[in-house]
Design a protein around this motif. Sequence first.
Motif, PDB file in Angstrom:
ATOM      1  N   ASN A   1       0.876  -1.184   0.000  1.00 30.47           N
ATOM      2  CA  ASN A   1       0.000   0.000   0.000  1.00 30.47           C
ATOM      3  C   ASN A   1       0.909   1.228   0.000  1.00 30.47           C
TER       4      ASN A   1
ATOM      5  N   LYS B   1       0.162   4.294  -0.334  1.00 35.61           N
ATOM      6  CA  LYS B   1      -0.435   5.496   0.280  1.00 35.61           C
ATOM      7  C   LYS B   1      -0.180   6.742  -0.600  1.00 35.61           C
TER       8      LYS B   1
ATOM      9  N   HIS C   1      -9.600   1.084   4.919  1.00 40.97           N
ATOM     10  CA  HIS C   1      -8.301   1.312   5.564  1.00 40.97           C
ATOM     11  C   HIS C   1      -8.474   2.319   6.708  1.00 40.97           C
TER      12      HIS C   1
ATOM     13  N   GLU D   1      -6.735   4.691   7.734  1.00 41.44           N
ATOM     14  CA  GLU D   1      -6.423   6.096   7.426  1.00 41.44           C
ATOM     15  C   GLU D   1      -7.580   6.761   6.678  1.00 41.44           C
TER      16      GLU D   1
ATOM     17  N   GLU E   1      -5.320  -5.157  10.572  1.00 43.34           N
ATOM     18  CA  GLU E   1      -4.347  -4.078  10.750  1.00 43.34           C
ATOM     19  C   GLU E   1      -4.609  -3.348  12.068  1.00 43.34           C
TER      20      GLU E   1
ATOM     21  N   ALA F   1      -0.272  -0.367  15.357  1.00 46.33           N
ATOM     22  CA  ALA F   1       0.943  -0.944  14.761  1.00 46.33           C
ATOM     23  C   ALA F   1       1.272  -0.316  13.408  1.00 46.33           C
ATOM     24  N   ILE F   2       0.341   0.462  12.855  1.00 47.14           N
ATOM     25  CA  ILE F   2       0.555   1.011  11.508  1.00 47.14           C
ATOM     26  C   ILE F   2       1.513   2.195  11.562  1.00 47.14           C
ATOM     27  N   GLY F   3       2.616   2.060  10.852  1.00 47.95           N
ATOM     28  CA  GLY F   3       3.580   3.153  10.726  1.00 47.95           C
ATOM     29  C   GLY F   3       4.312   3.501  12.016  1.00 47.95           C
TER      30      GLY F   3
ATOM     31  N   GLY G   1      -1.230  -6.551   8.692  1.00 46.34           N
ATOM     32  CA  GLY G   1      -0.600  -5.294   8.317  1.00 46.34           C
ATOM     33  C   GLY G   1      -0.313  -4.459   9.542  1.00 46.34           C
ATOM     34  N   GLY G   2       0.855  -3.819   9.545  1.00 47.71           N
ATOM     35  CA  GLY G   2       1.246  -2.959  10.669  1.00 47.71           C
ATOM     36  C   GLY G   2       2.716  -3.116  10.954  1.00 47.71           C
ATOM     37  N   SER G   3       3.530  -2.216  10.325  1.00 45.22           N
ATOM     38  CA  SER G   3       4.976  -2.205  10.542  1.00 45.22           C
ATOM     39  C   SER G   3       5.649  -3.530  10.173  1.00 45.22           C
TER      40      SER G   3
ATOM     41  N   LEU H   1      -0.264  -6.913   4.273  1.00 44.76           N
ATOM     42  CA  LEU H   1      -0.495  -5.611   3.642  1.00 44.76           C
ATOM     43  C   LEU H   1       0.609  -4.724   4.207  1.00 44.76           C
ATOM     44  N   VAL H   2       1.442  -4.202   3.309  1.00 44.04           N
ATOM     45  CA  VAL H   2       2.683  -3.550   3.725  1.00 44.04           C
ATOM     46  C   VAL H   2       2.654  -2.083   3.310  1.00 44.04           C
ATOM     47  N   GLY H   3       2.855  -1.189   4.258  1.00 47.44           N
ATOM     48  CA  GLY H   3       2.892   0.230   3.944  1.00 47.44           C
ATOM     49  C   GLY H   3       4.309   0.694   3.672  1.00 47.44           C
ATOM     50  N   GLY H   4       4.922   1.328   4.664  1.00 44.79           N
ATOM     51  CA  GLY H   4       6.234   1.953   4.501  1.00 44.79           C
ATOM     52  C   GLY H   4       7.279   1.069   3.824  1.00 44.79           C
TER      53      GLY H   4
HETATM   54  C1  PEP Z   1      -0.833   0.099   6.161  1.00 44.39           C
HETATM   55  O1  PEP Z   1      -1.085   1.290   6.320  1.00 44.39           O
HETATM   56  O2  PEP Z   1      -1.612  -0.618   5.522  1.00 44.39           O
HETATM   57  C2  PEP Z   1       0.383  -0.421   6.761  1.00 44.39           C
HETATM   58  C3  PEP Z   1       0.424  -1.679   7.036  1.00 44.39           C
HETATM   59  O3  PEP Z   1       1.402   0.487   6.987  1.00 44.39           O
HETATM   60  P1  PEP Z   1       2.865   0.182   7.609  1.00 44.39           P
HETATM   61  O4  PEP Z   1       3.352  -1.098   6.997  1.00 44.39           O
HETATM   62  O5  PEP Z   1       3.677   1.369   7.222  1.00 44.39           O
HETATM   63  O6  PEP Z   1       2.671   0.061   9.089  1.00 44.39           O
END
Ligand code: PEP
Length: 249
Positions: free
Chosen positions: A10, A12, A94, A96, A166, A170-172, A208-210, A229-232
């Motif tokens: 993701n 973003k 999501h 956010e 998620e 834990a997100i970001g 998902g979450g870090s 699900l991967v953000g950063g």
């Molecule tokens: C997300 O926002 O879906 C997410 C998992 O972000 P992050 O991996 O950066 O925590």
Amino acid sequence: MSRGRLVVGNWKMNPATVADATALARTVGAMAHPGTEMGVAPAAIALTAVADALRGSDVSVYAQDVHWEVAGAYTGQLSVSMLRGRAAGSIVGHSEVRRDQGDDDARVARKLGRVLGAGLRAILCVGETEAQFAAEETAAVLKQQIDRDLSDVRGITADRFVVAYEPIWAIGTGRPATGAHASAAARTIRTALRVHGVPADAIRVLYGGSVSAASVAEFAGAAGIDGALVGGASLKSDEFAAIIKAFGG
Ligand code: PEP
């Protein structure tokens, strides 16, 4: 039951330009991923360029959000028809989007119904806040979200529906959940899905979450977790490649 692994990045509101997004898509498209299905969710403005860059590859493209109406006076929004030929589906709910755009479970339910009704794949995000986690309310929150978010949909099939657990805390944050917590959440999610007649054992649940190259082993080995699900970390190709490899086993 073997459900197959799925890792989705993701992106973003990143990277900074469509050209950068296209370049990142090309890098992801060239990654080896034995045993893991891959996807990316670019910003709306980059959907077309990323879809073109990934055409013919094994990487699916997702929107980050979509509106519940088919057309009309909804400034800044995307409709499902706009995704055709570009995206396999959309992330829905999501945290956010829930936080910044006021989406509650009623709106999420309408969005989910619209995506599935259009024959697209939905990645439904659920998860508890830090305060709910501290109060040990995770299971109750997940059950309520699933109940409400699925209130508008029938006939869910495993090929077009994925749940991403998620935890918002834990997100970001660089503070992922434990594998045991994610597994317990996946059990709760599947129990809640069964109540709605969903073939829960066939449905993939992502964490998902870090998630990073350093933390992924915790989730790749967690019972009931079928991907991430991967953000950063999805913006750094080395990190993303390591996460995909970890889920490939
Ligand atoms: C997300 O926002 O879906 C997410 C998992 O972000 P992050 O991996 O950066 O925590």
